[in-house]
Write a protein that holds these residues in place. Structure first.
Motif, mmCIF file in Angstrom:
data_model
loop_
_atom_site.group_PDB
_atom_site.id
_atom_site.type_symbol
_atom_site.label_atom_id
_atom_site.label_comp_id
_atom_site.label_asym_id
_atom_site.label_seq_id
_atom_site.Cartn_x
_atom_site.Cartn_y
_atom_site.Cartn_z
ATOM 1 N N PRO A 1 -2.590 18.525 15.137
ATOM 2 C CA PRO A 1 -1.439 18.107 14.215
ATOM 3 C C PRO A 1 -0.149 18.195 15.250
ATOM 4 O O PRO A 1 0.587 17.312 15.615
ATOM 5 C CB PRO A 1 -1.304 19.258 13.343
ATOM 6 N N ALA A 2 -0.260 19.037 16.481
ATOM 7 C CA ALA A 2 0.765 19.062 17.291
ATOM 8 C C ALA A 2 0.831 17.867 18.269
ATOM 9 O O ALA A 2 1.949 17.392 18.590
ATOM 10 C CB ALA A 2 0.593 20.260 18.321
ATOM 11 N N GLU A 3 -0.129 17.272 18.608
ATOM 12 C CA GLU A 3 -0.219 16.038 19.358
ATOM 13 C C GLU A 3 0.188 14.967 18.577
ATOM 14 O O GLU A 3 0.897 14.151 19.003
ATOM 15 C CB GLU A 3 -1.746 15.945 19.750
ATOM 16 N N ALA A 4 -0.416 14.893 17.058
ATOM 17 C CA ALA A 4 0.121 13.814 16.233
ATOM 18 C C ALA A 4 1.384 13.512 16.042
ATOM 19 O O ALA A 4 2.004 12.508 16.059
ATOM 20 C CB ALA A 4 -0.711 14.054 15.116
ATOM 21 N N ALA A 5 2.085 14.864 16.058
ATOM 22 C CA ALA A 5 3.557 14.843 15.764
ATOM 23 C C ALA A 5 4.293 14.164 17.076
ATOM 24 O O ALA A 5 5.571 14.032 16.641
ATOM 25 C CB ALA A 5 3.994 16.282 15.705
ATOM 26 N N GLN A 6 3.815 14.112 18.095
ATOM 27 C CA GLN A 6 4.586 13.311 19.323
ATOM 28 C C GLN A 6 4.315 12.030 19.296
ATOM 29 O O GLN A 6 5.275 11.351 19.965
ATOM 30 C CB GLN A 6 3.807 13.816 20.399
ATOM 31 N N ILE A 7 3.642 11.424 18.355
ATOM 32 C CA ILE A 7 3.464 9.994 18.412
ATOM 33 C C ILE A 7 4.413 9.278 17.721
ATOM 34 O O ILE A 7 4.472 9.528 16.273
ATOM 35 C CB ILE A 7 1.953 9.712 17.739
ATOM 36 N N THR A 8 5.211 8.532 18.278
ATOM 37 C CA THR A 8 6.340 7.839 17.425
ATOM 38 C C THR A 8 6.159 6.306 17.261
ATOM 39 O O THR A 8 6.845 5.598 16.644
ATOM 40 C CB THR A 8 7.806 8.054 18.292
ATOM 41 N N ASP A 9 5.125 5.756 18.104
ATOM 42 C CA ASP A 9 4.850 4.450 17.971
ATOM 43 C C ASP A 9 3.300 4.287 18.048
ATOM 44 O O ASP A 9 2.655 4.934 18.617
ATOM 45 C CB ASP A 9 5.850 3.560 18.465
ATOM 46 N N ASP A 10 2.850 2.928 17.782
ATOM 47 C CA ASP A 10 1.509 2.429 17.945
ATOM 48 C C ASP A 10 1.195 2.486 19.591
ATOM 49 O O ASP A 10 -0.024 2.600 19.955
ATOM 50 C CB ASP A 10 1.157 1.231 17.307
ATOM 51 N N ALA A 11 2.301 2.011 20.110
ATOM 52 C CA ALA A 11 1.911 1.595 21.627
ATOM 53 C C ALA A 11 1.548 2.817 22.377
ATOM 54 O O ALA A 11 1.004 2.885 23.270
ATOM 55 C CB ALA A 11 2.998 0.921 22.229
ATOM 56 N N MET A 12 2.113 4.027 22.201
ATOM 57 C CA MET A 12 1.964 5.376 22.633
ATOM 58 C C MET A 12 0.377 5.622 22.667
ATOM 59 O O MET A 12 -0.175 6.194 23.542
ATOM 60 C CB MET A 12 2.502 6.589 21.896
ATOM 61 N N LEU A 13 -0.272 5.164 21.414
ATOM 62 C CA LEU A 13 -1.687 5.579 21.150
ATOM 63 C C LEU A 13 -2.716 4.655 22.307
ATOM 64 O O LEU A 13 -3.624 5.101 22.800
ATOM 65 C CB LEU A 13 -2.237 5.044 19.805
ATOM 66 N N VAL A 14 -2.215 3.448 22.173
ATOM 67 C CA VAL A 14 -2.722 2.649 23.355
ATOM 68 C C VAL A 14 -2.713 3.047 24.849
ATOM 69 O O VAL A 14 -3.620 3.232 25.409
ATOM 70 C CB VAL A 14 -2.305 1.232 23.231
ATOM 71 N N GLU A 15 -1.374 3.251 25.073
ATOM 72 C CA GLU A 15 -1.352 4.124 26.519
ATOM 73 C C GLU A 15 -2.201 5.223 26.479
ATOM 74 O O GLU A 15 -2.645 5.655 27.501
ATOM 75 C CB GLU A 15 0.288 4.628 26.513
ATOM 76 N N ALA A 16 -2.049 6.265 25.428
ATOM 77 C CA ALA A 16 -3.163 7.437 25.709
ATOM 78 C C ALA A 16 -4.411 7.218 25.991
ATOM 79 O O ALA A 16 -5.144 7.719 26.463
ATOM 80 C CB ALA A 16 -2.939 8.088 24.480
ATOM 81 N N MET A 17 -5.147 5.910 25.485
ATOM 82 C CA MET A 17 -6.426 5.524 25.593
ATOM 83 C C MET A 17 -6.496 4.612 27.010
ATOM 84 O O MET A 17 -7.627 4.218 27.269
ATOM 85 C CB MET A 17 -6.936 4.550 24.366
ATOM 86 N N GLY A 18 -5.317 4.395 27.546
ATOM 87 C CA GLY A 18 -5.514 4.007 29.053
ATOM 88 C C GLY A 18 -5.437 2.663 29.054
ATOM 89 O O GLY A 18 -5.736 1.947 30.012
ATOM 90 N N VAL B 1 0.960 -1.196 -0.055
ATOM 91 C CA VAL B 1 -0.132 -0.125 -0.139
ATOM 92 C C VAL B 1 0.890 1.287 -0.005
ATOM 93 O O VAL B 1 2.024 1.335 0.540
ATOM 94 C CB VAL B 1 -0.824 -0.154 1.369
ATOM 95 N N ASP B 2 0.349 2.261 -0.592
ATOM 96 C CA ASP B 2 1.124 3.530 -0.349
ATOM 97 C C ASP B 2 0.845 3.913 1.164
ATOM 98 O O ASP B 2 -0.136 4.119 1.713
ATOM 99 C CB ASP B 2 0.149 4.663 -1.066
ATOM 100 N N GLY B 3 2.218 4.470 1.567
ATOM 101 C CA GLY B 3 1.921 4.790 2.980
ATOM 102 C C GLY B 3 1.757 6.307 3.046
ATOM 103 O O GLY B 3 1.294 7.031 1.950
ATOM 104 N N GLY B 4 1.740 7.094 4.086
ATOM 105 C CA GLY B 4 1.327 8.525 4.472
ATOM 106 C C GLY B 4 2.309 9.205 4.803
ATOM 107 O O GLY B 4 3.597 8.943 4.609
ATOM 108 N N ALA B 5 2.023 10.524 5.185
ATOM 109 C CA ALA B 5 2.991 11.574 5.286
ATOM 110 C C ALA B 5 3.713 11.068 6.784
ATOM 111 O O ALA B 5 4.905 11.735 7.042
ATOM 112 C CB ALA B 5 2.249 12.707 5.724
ATOM 113 N N ASP B 6 3.308 10.550 7.351
ATOM 114 C CA ASP B 6 4.029 9.996 8.877
ATOM 115 C C ASP B 6 4.038 8.572 9.119
ATOM 116 O O ASP B 6 2.719 7.758 8.447
ATOM 117 C CB ASP B 6 3.971 11.033 10.098
ATOM 118 N N ARG B 7 4.435 8.106 9.971
ATOM 119 C CA ARG B 7 4.381 6.626 10.215
ATOM 120 C C ARG B 7 2.862 6.120 10.683
ATOM 121 O O ARG B 7 2.627 5.243 10.479
ATOM 122 C CB ARG B 7 5.575 6.312 11.341
#
Ligand code: CTP
Ligand code: MG
Length: 260
Positions: A204-221, A88-94
Motif C-alpha cells: 500500500p505505501a508504494e501504491a500510494a506513490q503511483i499517480t499515473d500509469d507511466a510511473m508503472l512502466v518506468e518502474a518496470m524499466g 464501469v465502477d471505478g476503484g478506491a484510487d486512480r
C-alpha cells in the motif's frame, strides 16, 4: 486519422474520483462546466479527436447519475455506430479505476489511451500526437509541458533558534529537464496490462506513490516517450482551475478545438 487506426485504440476515461479539492459536493466529473459537465467535455473531446474505437469510462461505484450521463453522451454520438462504449465502477484510487476499465478492453484493441476526466479541455492535437507516437513504435507515451517555475526538492528541518518544524531545500533539479505531465497517456495494450499486473504486487505505501500509469512502466524499466502537451489540457483540481476553464470556454480561447 484512418478508420482502421481508430478501431484499434481504446480510450479509458477515469472519472471515478470524488473531487474533494474542488469542493463542489459532488464527483468532479459531474461538476458543471461551460453549460454542460466536465465529463461531457472530456468525452466529446475524445470523440472529436477521432482516435477511439472504444471508450471505457470509470465512474464512482454505484453512481447512477453518472451512469445515466454516460448513456446520454453515448447516445449523443450515435453517428458513430462502431464506437464501443463501456461504463464501469471505478476503484478506491486512480490505479484501481484504470484497472477496472482495462478489463473491458476488447480483443481487437492494440493500443490504449488513459485520460483524466479532470482534463476536459484537452485539444485534438494532443490526442493525435500521442497516437502518432504509438504508431511510431513507442510502447508508452505521455504529453508534457516544460515547467515554468523553478522546482526545489525539500526535506523536513528545524529553525536553529526555535526548533520549529519547517522544510529545507535539498536540491534544485535543472529546470530545462523537468516536464509537467498530462493525459491522455498512451500505451501498447500489453505494456499497460503488464504495468497493472505489476501495480497489483505493490504494498500500500508504494501504491500510494503511483499517480499515473507511466510511473508503472518506468518502474518496470520500460521507456516512456514524451510528446508536446497543451496549456489547454489543464487539470481541474481546485476552484481556481474551474474558474480558468470556464473563462476559457467563454473568452477568446473558445476555439480551443482547432489548437494544435
Ligand atoms: N480518479 C478515478 N478514480 C479514483 C480517483 C481518481 O477515476 N478513485 C480519476 C479522477 O476522476 C480524475 C483523475 O483520476 O479524472 C485524476 O484525479 P484527481 O484530479 O485527483 O481527481 P479526484 O480524485 O476526483 O479529486 P480529489 O483528489 O480532489 O478528490
Ligand atoms: Mg484524487
Amino acid at each position: 486519422m484512418t478508420e482502421e487506426a481508430g478501431a484499434r485504440c481504446a480510450v479509458i476515461i477515469v472519472a471515478a474520483g470524488s473531487g474533494e479539492r474542488l469542493g463542489q459536493g459532488m464527483p468532479k466529473a459531474r461538476v458543471p462546466l461551460g453549460g454542460s459537465t466536465m465529463l461531457a467535455h472530456a468525452v466529446n473531446g475524445v470523440v472529436k479527436a477521432g482516435i477511439a474505437g472504444q471508450i471505457c469510462i470509470a465512474v464512482p461505484a454505484g453512481d447512477q447519475e453518472m451512469v445515466e450521463l454516460c448513456g446520454e453522451l453515448a447516445a449523443a454520438h450515435a453517428e458513430q455506430p462502431d464506437l464501443v462504449w463501456n461504463v464501469v465502477d471505478g476503484g478506491a484510487d486512480r490505479t484501481a479505476s484504470v484497472r477496472a476499465a482495462l478489463a473491458m478492453v476488447g480483443p481487437d484493441i492494440s493500443t490504449v489511451l488513459v485520460h483524466d476526466a479532470a482534463r476536459p479541455l484537452t485539444p485534438t492535437g494532443v490526442f493525435e500526437r500521442v497516437v502518432a507516437a504509438l504508431r511510431d513504435g513507442a510502447k508508452a507515451v505521455i504529453p508534457a509541458l516544460a515547467v515554468v517555475d523553478t522546482i526545489k526538492t525539500v526535506v523536513p528541518a528545524e529553525f536553529p533558534a526555535t526548533g520549529a518544524g519547517v522544510e529545507k531545500v535539498s536540491g534544485t533539479p535543472a529546470r530545462s529537464r523537468l516536464r509537467a505531465v498530462q493525459t491522455p497517456q498512451g500505451f501498447e495494450l500489453e505494456t499497460l496490462r503488464r504495468a497493472h499486473a505489476y501495480a497489483a504486487t505493490l504494498v500500500p505505501a508504494e501504491a500510494a506513490q503511483i499517480t499515473d500509469d507511466a510511473m508503472l512502466v518506468e518502474a518496470m524499466g520500460g521507456d516512456v516517450f514524451v510528446v508536446q502537451g497543451s496549456t489547454h489540457s489543464l487539470k481541474i483540481t481546485t476552484p481556481m482551475d474551474l474558474l480558468l476553464a470556464d473563462a476559457m470556454l467563454q473568452g477568446p480561447l473558445r476555439p480551443r478545438w482547432v489548437e494544435g
